[in-house]
Design a protein around this motif. Structure first.
Motif, PDB file in Angstrom:
ATOM      1  N   LEU A 338      91.894  47.110  32.823  1.00 49.27           N
ATOM      2  CA  LEU A 338      91.094  46.348  31.596  1.00 49.27           C
ATOM      3  C   LEU A 338      90.181  47.425  31.059  1.00 49.27           C
ATOM      4  CD1 LEU A 338      89.315  43.840  30.472  1.00 49.27           C
ATOM      5  CD2 LEU A 338      88.499  43.853  32.257  1.00 49.27           C
ATOM      6  N   ASP A 339      89.652  47.449  29.667  1.00 51.35           N
ATOM      7  CA  ASP A 339      88.919  48.149  29.179  1.00 51.35           C
ATOM      8  C   ASP A 339      88.217  47.386  28.115  1.00 51.35           C
ATOM      9  OD1 ASP A 339      87.291  50.131  27.608  1.00 51.35           O
ATOM     10  OD2 ASP A 339      88.679  51.163  27.054  1.00 51.35           O
ATOM     11  N   LEU A 340      87.035  47.181  28.572  1.00 52.01           N
ATOM     12  CA  LEU A 340      86.039  46.334  27.790  1.00 52.01           C
ATOM     13  C   LEU A 340      85.026  47.194  27.540  1.00 52.01           C
ATOM     14  CD1 LEU A 340      85.348  43.423  26.676  1.00 52.01           C
ATOM     15  CD2 LEU A 340      84.382  42.762  29.307  1.00 52.01           C
ATOM     16  N   ARG A 341      84.777  47.076  26.507  1.00 51.77           N
ATOM     17  CA  ARG A 341      83.893  47.796  25.676  1.00 51.77           C
ATOM     18  C   ARG A 341      82.782  46.868  25.123  1.00 51.77           C
ATOM     19  NH1 ARG A 341      86.401  52.920  23.604  1.00 51.77           N
ATOM     20  NH2 ARG A 341      87.901  52.648  25.518  1.00 51.77           N
ATOM     21  N   ASP A 342      81.026  47.324  24.533  1.00 47.46           N
ATOM     22  CA  ASP A 342      80.508  46.832  24.048  1.00 47.46           C
ATOM     23  C   ASP A 342      80.869  45.701  22.670  1.00 47.46           C
ATOM     24  OD1 ASP A 342      79.966  48.851  22.314  1.00 47.46           O
ATOM     25  OD2 ASP A 342      78.147  49.030  22.394  1.00 47.46           O
ATOM     26  N   ASP A 343      81.594  46.534  22.357  1.00 42.25           N
ATOM     27  CA  ASP A 343      81.834  45.716  20.741  1.00 42.25           C
ATOM     28  C   ASP A 343      82.843  45.045  20.831  1.00 42.25           C
ATOM     29  OD1 ASP A 343      83.799  48.447  22.091  1.00 42.25           O
ATOM     30  OD2 ASP A 343      83.938  48.868  19.309  1.00 42.25           O
ATOM     31  N   GLY A 344      83.544  44.875  22.030  1.00 38.35           N
ATOM     32  CA  GLY A 344      84.923  43.605  22.431  1.00 38.35           C
ATOM     33  C   GLY A 344      85.724  44.753  23.390  1.00 38.35           C
ATOM     34  N   PRO A 345      87.056  44.186  23.947  1.00 36.71           N
ATOM     35  CA  PRO A 345      88.023  44.729  24.483  1.00 36.71           C
ATOM     36  C   PRO A 345      88.501  45.862  23.886  1.00 36.71           C
ATOM     37  CG  PRO A 345      89.183  42.290  23.882  1.00 36.71           C
ATOM     38  CD  PRO A 345      87.166  42.165  22.818  1.00 36.71           C
ATOM     39  N   ARG A 346      88.905  46.691  24.308  1.00 33.02           N
ATOM     40  CA  ARG A 346      89.835  47.567  24.298  1.00 33.02           C
ATOM     41  C   ARG A 346      91.485  47.918  24.617  1.00 33.02           C
ATOM     42  NH1 ARG A 346      88.296  48.452  19.796  1.00 33.02           N
ATOM     43  NH2 ARG A 346      89.248  50.602  19.187  1.00 33.02           N
ATOM     44  N   GLY A 347      91.496  47.162  25.533  1.00 34.00           N
ATOM     45  CA  GLY A 347      93.464  46.964  26.145  1.00 34.00           C
ATOM     46  C   GLY A 347      93.434  46.681  27.109  1.00 34.00           C
ATOM     47  N   PHE A 348      94.578  45.827  27.727  1.00 40.10           N
ATOM     48  CA  PHE A 348      94.328  44.925  29.185  1.00 40.10           C
ATOM     49  C   PHE A 348      95.441  45.520  29.171  1.00 40.10           C
ATOM     50  CE2 PHE A 348      94.342  41.828  26.569  1.00 40.10           C
ATOM     51  CZ  PHE A 348      95.205  41.100  26.064  1.00 40.10           C
ATOM     52  N   ALA A 349      96.369  45.297  30.916  1.00 41.73           N
ATOM     53  CA  ALA A 349      97.815  44.920  31.545  1.00 41.73           C
ATOM     54  C   ALA A 349      97.386  44.174  32.610  1.00 41.73           C
ATOM     55  CB  ALA A 349      98.277  46.357  31.215  1.00 41.73           C
ATOM     56  N   PHE A 350      98.254  43.521  32.669  1.00 39.61           N
ATOM     57  CA  PHE A 350      98.048  42.257  34.366  1.00 39.61           C
ATOM     58  C   PHE A 350      99.792  41.854  34.049  1.00 39.61           C
ATOM     59  CE2 PHE A 350      97.891  38.663  30.987  1.00 39.61           C
ATOM     60  CZ  PHE A 350      98.687  37.971  32.431  1.00 39.61           C
TER      61      PHE A 350
END
Length: 673
Positions: A338-350
């Motif tokens: 998961l890649d979550l930043r202050d301006d929103g998510p940038r990527g995820f995989a599960f």
């Protein structure tokens, strides 16, 4: 705690040695505006030396202000009293008390102190004792920037000043043991060693970083030289609670491994390396960052693996609560990144492995989820497959399905249409595009068609009376805009030999604590005979038309609508239905039809039936076919005996009206209030 003590005691030692060289044992008073050594600055200093009753040298030292930058101490008052002597090994000894005034956390508010200066051993030793807390430091006289420190049962609050130099948080309780090496430089400190925590707590101004009752042991490193403070922790945690932004941990009684490398500056905290290993629940590698107020700036999990239900019980319950998912039952396993930043998510995989989830309120449930999703806001990702054995949304049971997904240009979408069974019918998704990075505006768009859903089964599932018929319709566009799901087009329900058309449907915060639904509903050619038989209202025949416009439900309870019901093609109405309509409208039978005559007939002919209700807040504004005096016509009779039902209550309390309708449909007969 001891970094300043070491510097402070060195300063005091220099003063005492100077005083000992005074030419006489008579009282000596020394004053100084400023006494400073690297890292310690005393102002308005006064020192009194005199002979005590046993022939020793008594000492009293006062500093109106002591500043120790490394400890975060500013404007701290200092009072030291004691007796100075020399032992047989020619060591200088000072036994007395020290009190700091205004030190963060109340550090050294009333402590016993013992100072030993051994020139032959090249050592300055300082020991502090206050209640059960002890602190000791050993300092080489030829390298006064270095110290070995031992802390036992030290109140964690005493470290408030030191913690404040690297972070905006503060300790709130617990005790600390430590064996540390300390080096003080002109531009900061370096320290490393082993530590042990017993029931330690901490908090931050925003409340997003906190801990309570934490037990731990491990190694610590701190470096504040020349810029941001850097520190590392390699520890074993056992018990207690931790809150790191969205991650709330209720730690187990068995060991949990924690490895942290962080940087603090201006109250902000960046955890550049976060590794957690809770063997039977959660493993993760990642990073976190918080601003000076404790708000989450970044959450990056390069790898996580969660096993349920242990991971939910210890780490996931609070986070899911914020999403409106309470008392969730979870099984199986999830892994991914998961890649979550202050301006929103940038990527995820599960990847899901026999994953199952069910909320206590029945709004959401999924059984045996397998496969995964892979999305990036910037790079295209390979196709993935995700399927389930059963899915339940708002009590509606969907059948098994498997979907193919692909992430391109920041949009995660279906690669082909998806058909899912529902109550004997089918829900078909023609296309679906999800944009997780859309902070506001359109996040999701899809189209769907519903065919052949059994209305009796649908009604039973929703807890309604069982209507015959089928549900079908097409929604050419369903969009998720901000926090609202909007449906363009509509649904058409074929029920009671007629149609119910639902348009302008929108659902706000669908999984929140109080979802809000808005819609317009129209009725066409509904068979009143079928409706009244289902609701046990009393028999009415003929077709029904009408609408419920501007409908608004909050947490599935109506708060506003404009309802218009009209049967204008004539039919028959039973005596019981007449009574129920009369009571609902708060009216009576018009003069000309006596009660004795009414009892002779079971049904009556009517030309028109009309009833309107506009709900505003908790009041329903009632009307009918037309106004008559101070009332309104609900039923206009046809033929003989001629029937006319008049309503007299123009404003009815909504809960009262609901109770009347409920009593009417349950066969108990409504009560007029």
């Amino acid at each position: 705690m001891l970094p300043p003590s070491r510097r402070l005691l060195l300063c005091l030692g220099l003063l005492l040695v100077a005083a000992w060289t005074a030419p006489a044992w008579a009282d000596v008073d020394l004053t100084a505006k400023v006494v400073a050594v690297p890292g310690v600055r005393l102002q308005q200093v006064s020192l009194h030396l005199g002979e005590d009753s046993s022939g020793g040298l008594s000492l009293k030292l006062h500093a109106a202000r002591a500043d120790v930058a490394a400890m975060g101490w500013r404007r701290v008052g200092l009072d030291l009293e004691g007796v100075l002597s020399r032992d047989l090994q020619m060591r200088w000894l000072l036994d007395g008390t020290v009190a700091l005034h205004g030190a963060p956390g109340g550090a050294l508010g009333n402590s016993d102190v013992r100072l030993v200066i051994d020139q032959r051993a090249n050592t300055l030793q300082a020991d502090f004792t206050q209640a059960a807390a002890t602190a000791s430091a050993w300092i080489p006289l030829d390298q006064t920037t270095h110290a070995q420190i031992t802390l036992k049962n030290l109140p964690a609050q005493w470290l408030a000043g030191l913690l404040g130099t690297v972070w905006s948080g503060r300790p709130t309780g617990g005790q600390l043991d430590a064996e540390l090496a300390l080096d003080v430089h002109d531009n900061g400190i370096q320290s490393s060693g082993e530590f042990s925590l017993d029931g330690v707590g901490f908090d931050s101004p925003s409340g997003t970083l906190a801990g309570q009752g934490v037990d731990a042991h491990g190694r610590l490193g701190i470096d504040t030289q020349g810029g941001p403070a850097r520190f590392t922790v390699d520890a074993t945690l056992r018990g207690g609670e931790l809150l790191l932004g969205p991650i709330y941990a209720k730690l187990p009684s068995h060991p949990v491994q924690l490895n942290v490398a962080a940087v603090g500056q201006g109250g902000a905290l960046a955890i550049n390396r976060l590794r957690v290993n809770d063997t039977d629940a959660l493993q993760l590698d990642g990073a976190l960052a918080f601003d000076a107020r404790g708000n989450l700036d970044k959450l990056r999990l390069e790898r996580f693996q969660a096993r349920f239900p242990a991971a939910y019980d210890r780490y996931g319950a609070a986070w899911l609560d914020t999403l409106g998912l309470h008392e969730v039952r979870i099984a199986g396993a999830l892994s991914g990144n998961l890649d979550l930043r202050d301006d929103g998510p940038r990527g995820f995989a599960f990847t899901a492995d026999h994953f199952g989830l069910a909320t206590a309120d029945g709004r959401l449930a999924i059984d045996d989820l397998n496969g995964g999703l892979d999305w990036s806001a910037e790079a295209d990702r390979p196709t993935t497959s995700l399927g389930w054995r059963a899915l339940r949304l708002y009590r509606l049971p969907f059948g098994p399905a498997r979907a193919q997904w692909r992430s391109q240009g920041g949009t995660l979408g279906l690669t082909q249409p998806l058909a899912v069974g529902l109550l004997g019918g089918t829900v078909r998704l023609g296309q679906l595009d999800w944009r997780p990075a859309a902070a506001r505006g359109q996040r999701l768009e899809t189209s769907l068609a519903v065919t052949g859903v059994d209305m009796a089964a649908f009604s039973k599932t929703m807890g309604w009376p069982q209507f015959p018929g089928t549900l079908g319709g097409a929604i050419p566009s369903l969009r998720w805009v901000d926090d609202t799901v909007e449906l363009a087009g509509g649904l058409s329900v074929n029920v009671f030999n007629g149609f119910v058309d639902i348009t302008q449907l929108a659902l706000t915060q669908p999984f929140g604590p109080s979802p809000v639904l808005a819609a317009d509903i129209g009725f066409r050619q509904l068979d009143l005979g079928s409706i009244t038989s289902v609701f046990d209202f009393g028999s009415i025949t003929g077709p029904l038309h009408g609408s419920i416009g501007n409908l608004r439900l909050v947490d599935w309870q109506p708060v506003a609508f404009e309802a218009h019901l009209l049967a204008d093609e004539g039919g028959r109405i039973s005596q019981r239905a007449v009574n129920n309509l009369t009571s609902v409208g708060g009216g009576g039978i018009a003069a000309g039809l006596q009660g004795a005559v009414l009892k002779l007939f079971k049904t009556f002919g009517y030309a028109r039936i009309g009833l309107n209700c506009t709900l505003v807040g908790t009041v329903c504004h009632m009307s009918g076919l037309e106004n008559i005096g101070d009332g309104y016509t609900i039923v206009e009779g046809s033929g003989l005996p001629h029937l006319q039902v008049i309503g007299h209550q123009h404003e009815v309390d909504w809960p009262t009206l609901v109770s009347r309708l409920k009593a009417a449909t349950e066969g108990g007969g409504p009560q007029v209030r």
